[in-house]
Design a protein around this motif. Structure first.
Motif, PDB file in Angstrom:
ATOM      1  N   ALA A  86       1.049  -1.243   0.253  1.00  0.00           N
ATOM      2  CA  ALA A  86      -0.209  -0.280   0.205  1.00  0.00           C
ATOM      3  C   ALA A  86       0.702   1.552   0.017  1.00  0.00           C
ATOM      4  CB  ALA A  86      -0.643   0.436   0.806  1.00  0.00           C
ATOM      5  N   THR A  87       1.946   0.810  -0.688  1.00  0.00           N
ATOM      6  CA  THR A  87       2.677   2.518  -0.857  1.00  0.00           C
ATOM      7  C   THR A  87       2.528   3.346  -1.853  1.00  0.00           C
ATOM      8  OG1 THR A  87       4.407   1.511   0.060  1.00  0.00           O
ATOM      9  CG2 THR A  87       5.108   2.883  -1.371  1.00  0.00           C
ATOM     10  N   LEU A  88       2.277   4.953  -2.039  1.00  0.00           N
ATOM     11  CA  LEU A  88       2.271   6.093  -2.554  1.00  0.00           C
ATOM     12  C   LEU A  88       3.888   5.079  -3.663  1.00  0.00           C
ATOM     13  CD1 LEU A  88      -0.012   8.299  -1.732  1.00  0.00           C
ATOM     14  CD2 LEU A  88      -0.968   6.438  -2.855  1.00  0.00           C
ATOM     15  N   PRO A  89       3.934   5.958  -5.540  1.00  0.00           N
ATOM     16  CA  PRO A  89       4.638   6.370  -5.907  1.00  0.00           C
ATOM     17  C   PRO A  89       5.264   7.175  -5.832  1.00  0.00           C
ATOM     18  CG  PRO A  89       3.326   5.783  -7.355  1.00  0.00           C
ATOM     19  CD  PRO A  89       2.136   5.626  -6.586  1.00  0.00           C
ATOM     20  N   GLU A  90       5.249   8.906  -5.252  1.00  0.00           N
ATOM     21  CA  GLU A  90       5.783   9.741  -4.525  1.00  0.00           C
ATOM     22  C   GLU A  90       6.490   8.845  -3.222  1.00  0.00           C
ATOM     23  OE1 GLU A  90       2.016  10.002  -4.774  1.00  0.00           O
ATOM     24  OE2 GLU A  90       1.930  11.249  -3.524  1.00  0.00           O
ATOM     25  N   ASP A  91       6.145   7.654  -2.019  1.00  0.00           N
ATOM     26  CA  ASP A  91       6.796   7.563  -1.393  1.00  0.00           C
ATOM     27  C   ASP A  91       7.551   6.103  -1.537  1.00  0.00           C
ATOM     28  OD1 ASP A  91       5.137   9.242   0.547  1.00  0.00           O
ATOM     29  OD2 ASP A  91       3.341   7.768   0.026  1.00  0.00           O
ATOM     30  N   MET A  92       8.597   6.107  -2.289  1.00  0.00           N
ATOM     31  CA  MET A  92       9.558   5.130  -2.803  1.00  0.00           C
ATOM     32  C   MET A  92      10.761   6.026  -2.230  1.00  0.00           C
ATOM     33  SD  MET A  92       8.215   3.579  -7.033  1.00  0.00           S
ATOM     34  CE  MET A  92       8.674   5.386  -7.519  1.00  0.00           C
ATOM     35  N   SER A  93      11.341   4.713  -2.198  1.00  0.00           N
ATOM     36  CA  SER A  93      12.392   5.773  -1.319  1.00  0.00           C
ATOM     37  C   SER A  93      13.955   4.748  -1.505  1.00  0.00           C
ATOM     38  CB  SER A  93      13.051   5.773  -0.249  1.00  0.00           C
ATOM     39  OG  SER A  93      12.366   4.423   0.687  1.00  0.00           O
ATOM     40  N   PHE A  94      13.989   4.256  -2.850  1.00  0.00           N
ATOM     41  CA  PHE A  94      15.008   3.221  -3.344  1.00  0.00           C
ATOM     42  C   PHE A  94      15.734   4.273  -4.386  1.00  0.00           C
ATOM     43  CE2 PHE A  94      13.325   1.829  -7.225  1.00  0.00           C
ATOM     44  CZ  PHE A  94      12.013   1.516  -6.821  1.00  0.00           C
ATOM     45  N   ASP A  95      17.347   3.713  -4.290  1.00  0.00           N
ATOM     46  CA  ASP A  95      18.144   4.163  -5.531  1.00  0.00           C
ATOM     47  C   ASP A  95      17.854   3.778  -6.824  1.00  0.00           C
ATOM     48  OD1 ASP A  95      21.008   5.384  -5.162  1.00  0.00           O
ATOM     49  OD2 ASP A  95      20.807   4.476  -6.762  1.00  0.00           O
ATOM     50  N   ASP A  96      17.935   5.437  -7.364  1.00  0.00           N
ATOM     51  CA  ASP A  96      17.103   5.413  -8.682  1.00  0.00           C
ATOM     52  C   ASP A  96      17.726   4.144 -10.017  1.00  0.00           C
ATOM     53  OD1 ASP A  96      18.875   6.817  -9.218  1.00  0.00           O
ATOM     54  OD2 ASP A  96      17.539   9.028  -9.875  1.00  0.00           O
ATOM     55  N   THR A  97      18.863   3.953  -9.620  1.00  0.00           N
ATOM     56  CA  THR A  97      20.046   3.034 -10.162  1.00  0.00           C
ATOM     57  C   THR A  97      19.895   1.420 -10.392  1.00  0.00           C
ATOM     58  OG1 THR A  97      21.698   3.569  -8.747  1.00  0.00           O
ATOM     59  CG2 THR A  97      21.623   5.076 -10.256  1.00  0.00           C
ATOM     60  N   SER A  98      18.881   1.133  -8.692  1.00  0.00           N
ATOM     61  CA  SER A  98      19.763   0.388  -8.180  1.00  0.00           C
ATOM     62  C   SER A  98      18.440  -0.651  -9.495  1.00  0.00           C
ATOM     63  CB  SER A  98      18.918   0.012  -7.135  1.00  0.00           C
ATOM     64  OG  SER A  98      19.189   0.161  -6.020  1.00  0.00           O
ATOM     65  N   LEU A  99      17.991  -0.341  -9.699  1.00  0.00           N
ATOM     66  CA  LEU A  99      16.708  -1.339 -10.568  1.00  0.00           C
ATOM     67  C   LEU A  99      17.637  -1.943 -11.951  1.00  0.00           C
ATOM     68  CD1 LEU A  99      14.180  -2.872 -11.435  1.00  0.00           C
ATOM     69  CD2 LEU A  99      13.060  -0.870 -12.353  1.00  0.00           C
ATOM     70  N   ALA A 100      17.723  -0.977 -12.578  1.00  0.00           N
ATOM     71  CA  ALA A 100      19.763  -0.819 -14.104  1.00  0.00           C
ATOM     72  C   ALA A 100      19.601  -1.842 -13.573  1.00  0.00           C
ATOM     73  CB  ALA A 100      19.566   0.381 -13.817  1.00  0.00           C
ATOM     74  N   LYS A 101      20.340  -1.791 -12.413  1.00  0.00           N
ATOM     75  CA  LYS A 101      21.952  -2.407 -12.348  1.00  0.00           C
ATOM     76  C   LYS A 101      21.340  -3.682 -12.134  1.00  0.00           C
ATOM     77  CE  LYS A 101      24.602   0.420  -8.987  1.00  0.00           C
ATOM     78  NZ  LYS A 101      24.588   0.329  -7.230  1.00  0.00           N
ATOM     79  N   ILE A 102      20.520  -4.208 -11.266  1.00  0.00           N
ATOM     80  CA  ILE A 102      19.366  -5.673 -10.846  1.00  0.00           C
ATOM     81  C   ILE A 102      18.872  -6.013 -12.801  1.00  0.00           C
ATOM     82  CG2 ILE A 102      17.412  -7.030 -10.366  1.00  0.00           C
ATOM     83  CD1 ILE A 102      17.176  -5.271  -8.199  1.00  0.00           C
ATOM     84  N   ILE A 103      18.771  -5.569 -13.571  1.00  0.00           N
ATOM     85  CA  ILE A 103      18.199  -5.624 -14.819  1.00  0.00           C
ATOM     86  C   ILE A 103      19.732  -6.205 -16.003  1.00  0.00           C
ATOM     87  CG2 ILE A 103      17.424  -4.820 -17.081  1.00  0.00           C
ATOM     88  CD1 ILE A 103      14.908  -3.502 -15.428  1.00  0.00           C
ATOM     89  N   ASN A 104      20.175  -5.454 -15.477  1.00  0.00           N
ATOM     90  CA  ASN A 104      21.954  -5.811 -16.108  1.00  0.00           C
ATOM     91  C   ASN A 104      22.858  -6.639 -15.636  1.00  0.00           C
ATOM     92  OD1 ASN A 104      21.724  -3.294 -17.803  1.00  0.00           O
ATOM     93  ND2 ASN A 104      22.545  -2.440 -16.240  1.00  0.00           N
ATOM     94  N   LEU A 105      22.024  -7.178 -14.818  1.00  0.00           N
ATOM     95  CA  LEU A 105      22.596  -8.658 -13.719  1.00  0.00           C
ATOM     96  C   LEU A 105      22.307  -9.728 -14.273  1.00  0.00           C
ATOM     97  CD1 LEU A 105      22.882  -7.211 -10.043  1.00  0.00           C
ATOM     98  CD2 LEU A 105      25.440  -7.734 -11.510  1.00  0.00           C
ATOM     99  N   LEU A 106      20.980  -9.296 -14.621  1.00  0.00           N
ATOM    100  CA  LEU A 106      20.109 -10.422 -15.333  1.00  0.00           C
ATOM    101  C   LEU A 106      20.433 -10.847 -16.502  1.00  0.00           C
ATOM    102  CD1 LEU A 106      17.785 -12.148 -14.721  1.00  0.00           C
ATOM    103  CD2 LEU A 106      16.248 -10.522 -15.905  1.00  0.00           C
TER     104      LEU A 106
END
Ligand SMILES: [Zn+2]
Lengths: 476, 95
Positions: free
Chosen positions: A359-379
């Protein structure tokens, strides 16, 4: 009988200027009661208002982003009423010359088409203070920190015909305001709120029904519920042969009901007149053009570009472009991993699931904005399995861990040691002689079982293809 | 336009004040004078005349969007007839 709904919305949005509309007090949210206040915003005798220049710029930005024409001769008017949230006993607003007029916003309708919702006007005004009920002394306490924070009131024409459309309109409007950067639109902090004007009429009837106004809406869910409930109430009145009264009602979301406000509060006679303390505002063609040029890419333009240039599905782009926060994450991720489709896919599937589940709103996301790209690259480099990638992303979402560090610390990388993979599988084969015999006897399902057992023994960290290949080699 | 007692009572309610009968009479007379004066002005033909909405020939008086410290709360509250915990205190107006 069938009825149709006619809805118009008045949206109040607090501008994210640094200072209040007519004085230099901060607009910062929160703060101890009555500490963001001066003699000016308390309306003490002898003080004079001076308009914050940024408020005009922000209003023009908003008007241009919503296809309005800009009124080049502007004036403020006094809206007089006695209520303790307003220390001057009048609100400085705009009645005769609202700064923006005749615009529109395009929304998606229930049947998959788009619809233009016309904007009648946008005007500048000041917010009121906050009243708090004190149950111990049964009195009212006032905090004026919010008083005189600049507001835009965005008034739509009654072009909406369902709760769903109303929410679509509000989401689109909020996205536009956030894109152009004039408001953070945090509903829970009251910086984006809506009043609903609603009437019903039998399908085919020409004249509109009598409308009621509902105030006090501070979440999309509450707005949808209020619309459903109020239209039902009006239809029931008509069916019973009673009349709908034109009145202001207060929505109580806890009770799921609206209540008529006392008739005294209903007597609206604001005795508007031009505010003599504030000189008119003249806006030049050049100022308008300069602001037009400075406007960022707006949701509709972005959506079009995502579909035509990046080849993203239309539905996905609609969801992503409706939130400035999702757009920011998407663009950063796409840039860093070079694969917009994969980035959009992760946002639409995994991120949406994480947001919903917590039940989190997008504006309350608090993770580093490079993390998802790192995961996609590792995959993409086969350094982690898809299963691991999902698990790591959940951890990133929850605790903002660094994906690479987390994978290392928890030994989650794909096994690259083929001898180890092979010896593990050999052990699985030795331990499951029965399944091996079945496979050799022609039962192909037995292979699936052995793959499953092997993956488990390898803790899911070996590529499935590799595991299958080794197993087949051992068995055949 | 004739000022009747109804109008005075309406304005009392709007202004959240209550006048005595003699005050009401006095108010009625004063208001009648003002309104009659306006009525006289209304006889003038103003077709084609732009309405006057400002008395000084100035436009665009702006302030830069820069924060300066607000005023000390104790000082601001010092004239308030009722206060509590840093709030202004008034009779109950919300439920
Ligand atoms: Zn102030």
């Amino acid at each position: 009988m069938n009825y149709e709904l006619t809805l118009g919305l008045e949206v109040h949005t607090e501008l994210s200027t640094k200072t209040k509309i007519f004085c230099n007090c901060t607009t910062e949210f929160g703060g101890e009661q009555n500490t963001h206040v001066c003699e000016g915003c308390l309306g003490m005798p002898g003080t004079l208002p001076v308009l914050n220049k940024s408020v005009v710029d922000y209003a023009i930005k908003t008007g241009l982003a919503t296809n309005c024409s800009i009124t080049q001769f502007n004036k403020f008017d006094r809206k007089n009423y006695f209520y303790p949230d307003l220390p001057k006993a009048y609100q400085i607003s705009q009645l005769y010359f609202p700064i923006c007029q005749n615009g529109f916003v395009e929304v998606n309708t229930d049947d998959g088409n788009t619809k233009r919702v016309r904007i009648k006007e946008i005007h500048m005004e000041e917010d009121a203070g906050k009243l708090i009920h004190d149950p111990w002394e049964d009195c009212t306490l006032i905090d004026y920190n919010r008083g005189a924070v600049p507001l835009l009131e965005i008034v739509s024409e009654p072009d909406l015909s369902s709760a769903q459309e109303a929410i679509e309109y509000l989401e689109k409007l909020r996205a536009i305001l956030q894109y152009v950067g004039v408001s953070d639109c945090k509903m829970q902090e009251g910086s984006f709120r809506a009043d609903i004007n609603l009437s019903v009429r039998p399908v085919g009837q020409k004249e509109l029904g009598v409308r009621t106004e509902m105030k006090n809406m501070n979440s999309f869910k509450a707005i949808a519920r209020a619309i459903e409930s109020e239209s039902k109430r009006q239809i029931e009145l008509i069916e019973e042969g009673k009349t709908v009264l034109q009145e202001t009602r207060r929505w109580d979301d806890n009770k799921g009901k609206s209540f008529a406000m006392r008739s005294k509060e209903n007597a609206q006679d604001y005795k508007y007149f031009p505010d003599p303390d504030l000189p008119p505002i003249e806006i030049s063609d050049k100022q308008i053009e300069d602001i037009r040029k400075s406007l960022p890419e707006l949701p509709e333009q972005k959506k079009l570009r995502y579909v035509t240039q990046l080849g993203l599905p239309e539905y996905d782009t609609g969801i992503i472009t409706n939130s400035v926060h999702l757009v920011a994450l998407f663009e950063k991720t796409a840039e860093l991993c070079g694969n917009p489709k994969e980035a959009a896919n992760w946002i639409m599937v995994e991120l949406m699931k994480l947001l919903n589940d917590s039940a989190t709103l997008p504006e309350d996301m608090s993770f580093d904005d490079t993390s998802l790209a790192k995961i996609i690259n590792l995959l993409a480099e086969n350094k982690i399995t898809r299963d691991t990638a999902k698990k790591v992303f959940a951890k990133v979402f929850e605790d903002d861990v660094d994906p690479e560090q987390y994978i290392k610390d928890n030994n989650l990388a794909v096994m690259t040691d083929n001898t180890l993979i092979k010896s593990t599988i050999e052990k699985v084969v030795a331990d499951n002689q029965k399944s091996v015999d079945e496979y050799k006897g022609g039962k192909t399902q037995a292979l699936q079982y052995l793959i499953g057992q092997s993956m488990r023994a390898l803790r899911g960290q070996a590529p499935a293809q590799e595991v299958t290949k080794i197993l087949k080699e051992l068995l055949d | 336009m004739q000022i009747e007692n109804d109008i005075i009572r309406y304005l009392e309610a709007q202004s959240k004040i209550e006048l005595s009968d003699s005050q009401r009479d006095e108010c009625k007379n004063n208001l009648q004078n003002i309104v009659s004066f306006i009525d006289t002005l209304s006889e003038l033909d103003t077709n084609g005349v732009q309405p006057l909405i400002q008395s000084f020939p100035i436009v665009n008086a702006f302030r830069e969007d820069e924060v300066t410290p607000s005023v000390d709360r104790e000082l601001l509250l010092s004239n308030a007839p009722n206060k509590k915990d840093g709030y202004f205190k008034v009779p109950k107006t919300v439920d």
